[in-house]
Design an enzyme around this catalytic site. Structure first.
Site, PDB file in Angstrom:
ATOM      1  N   GLY A 168     -87.387  60.284  45.323  1.00  0.00           N
ATOM      2  CA  GLY A 168     -88.914  59.798  44.672  1.00  0.00           C
ATOM      3  C   GLY A 168     -89.701  59.541  45.690  1.00  0.00           C
ATOM      4  O   GLY A 168     -89.128  59.274  47.001  1.00  0.00           O
ATOM      5  N   CYS A 169     -91.117  58.778  45.861  1.00  0.00           N
ATOM      6  CA  CYS A 169     -91.708  58.638  46.415  1.00  0.00           C
ATOM      7  C   CYS A 169     -91.355  57.476  47.435  1.00  0.00           C
ATOM      8  O   CYS A 169     -91.445  58.077  48.552  1.00  0.00           O
ATOM      9  CB  CYS A 169     -92.591  59.013  45.719  1.00  0.00           C
ATOM     10  SG  CYS A 169     -93.366  57.508  45.209  1.00  0.00           S
ATOM     11  N   TYR A 170     -90.623  56.399  46.705  1.00  0.00           N
ATOM     12  CA  TYR A 170     -90.143  55.252  47.982  1.00  0.00           C
ATOM     13  C   TYR A 170     -88.872  55.860  48.583  1.00  0.00           C
ATOM     14  O   TYR A 170     -88.753  55.509  50.198  1.00  0.00           O
ATOM     15  CB  TYR A 170     -89.754  54.057  47.083  1.00  0.00           C
ATOM     16  CG  TYR A 170     -91.312  52.937  46.733  1.00  0.00           C
ATOM     17  CD1 TYR A 170     -91.736  52.786  47.480  1.00  0.00           C
ATOM     18  CD2 TYR A 170     -91.085  52.837  44.892  1.00  0.00           C
ATOM     19  CE1 TYR A 170     -93.314  51.801  47.299  1.00  0.00           C
ATOM     20  CE2 TYR A 170     -92.064  52.046  45.163  1.00  0.00           C
ATOM     21  CZ  TYR A 170     -92.943  51.337  45.562  1.00  0.00           C
ATOM     22  OH  TYR A 170     -94.362  50.620  44.943  1.00  0.00           O
TER      23      TYR A 170
END
Length: 337
Positions: A149-151
């Site tokens: 995921g990006c976070y």
């Protein structure tokens, strides 16, 4: 040429894959599947790709995709990739899933944070987490890759090297600000222009689905307090991490292995990143400040959520899977201004 297919190419992550693969010297996109645009021409649905691709969207058919493609990217919303990924693997396709369904190894965490039963749990043992600096060797032979995921990428890259540093037992505080594209293409009143313009808000405190992913990839050695925010930016993530060391140490020593990483830029003490310097690129930039007054180490990182946080990391994984230079198709600086 490596023949690639994309399931869910009309979403923001799928569009970024198309943009990157259009310029990749060793990849040809040969098939696109979509539930909303089946039968339509790609350049009519997404005019940005006129004169770049001559393709039509097809109805999803795992067997046909496995026959046409050497690898298939799946870019559908969370909880929606379990079925197509299972079908693709059963058909013998190598798969890169840019969604969350195969990242978590703990089924209880998946059920708690995604509010769903995992229907393809038999594939979790073969799924390789696609964070290249930490899983490079395993990714080369992977049949199923779960792109992070990006976070989590913005938090794990600065934190994981510090796991062997003298960290205290106080929870690590992670505050992240994301552009609106991180919410995906789906319509929502919360992201309607009058709602988000000149606005900034926190959401999902204590219950965000990326909490168990971050803690899993920090080997459950630390507890994190994660607070995500959304800002009126199209793309980009700026993450501020605050931790309390148990003793003095020099972070630079722990970050030295990143010198060899092509897309991790360690800026050093007192030099802080900006979103504009990574926008449109696969880079993660981070720097830090040791606050002598409070005793806290404060780290700030920046990524582009759609490239370094999604499609770029996926392409870097693909390069490794097929024995290519992992920077192929990704040598892009940040788009500034």
């Amino acid at each position: 040429m490596i023949k690639a297919g994309i399931v869910g190419a009309t979403g923001y992550g799928g569009r970024e894959l198309l943009r990157l693969l259009a310029a990749h010297p060793h990849v040809e996109v040969t098939a696109l599947a979509s539930t909303t645009a089946s039968g339509e021409r790609l350049d009519e649905v997404l005019p940005a790709f006129r004169k770049l691709f001559d393709l039509r969207f097809e109805t999803f058919d795992a067997g046909a995709l496995a026959r046409q493609c050497d690898v298939v990217f799946v870019g559908v919303p969370g909880k929606a990739s379990m079925e197509p990924v299972a079908a693709l693997r059963a058909a013998g396709a190598r798969v890169l899933d840019i969604g969350p369904d195969f990242r978590l190894k703990n089924l209880n965490d998946f059920a708690q944070y995604y509010k769903a039963e995992h229907t393809a749990a038999h594939l979790l043992p073969e799924s390789v987490y696609g964070l290249v600096p930490w899983y490079r060797d395993a990714l080369r032979d992977a049949q199923l890759i779960a792109v992070p995921g990006c976070y989590p990428i913005s938090a794990i890259l600065p934190l994981r090297p510090l796991l062997n540093a003298p960290l205290g037992d106080i929870p690590v505080v992670i505050d992240s600000i994301s552009g609106i594209s991180g919410a995906g293409r789906g319509l929502s009143e919360a992201f309607h222009y009058p709602e988000m313009n000149e606005n900034l808000k926190a959401y999902k405190l204590g219950v965000h689905q990326h909490v168990p992913e971050i803690e899993q990839e920090l080997l459950h050695r630390v507890t994190v307090q994660f607070t995500p925010h959304v800002a009126p930016l199209t793309r980009g993530i700026l993450t501020t991490i605050t931790l309390r060391p148990a003793a003095d140490f020099d972070p630079a020593e722990y970050y030295a292995p990143y010198d060899a990483e092509p897309f991790v830029r360690v800026l050093g003490p007192g030099v802080l990143p900006e979103v504009k310097h990574v926008r449109g690129s696969n880079f993660c930039d981070f720097g830090w400040v040791m606050d002598k007054r409070t005793g806290n180490l404060v780290i700030v990182s920046a990524i582009d959520n759609l490239v370094g946080g999604t499609a770029g990391m996926a392409v870097q994984c693909l390069n490794l899977m097929f024995g290519l230079d992992e920077t192929e198709g990704l040598r892009l600086g940040g788009m500034t201004p």
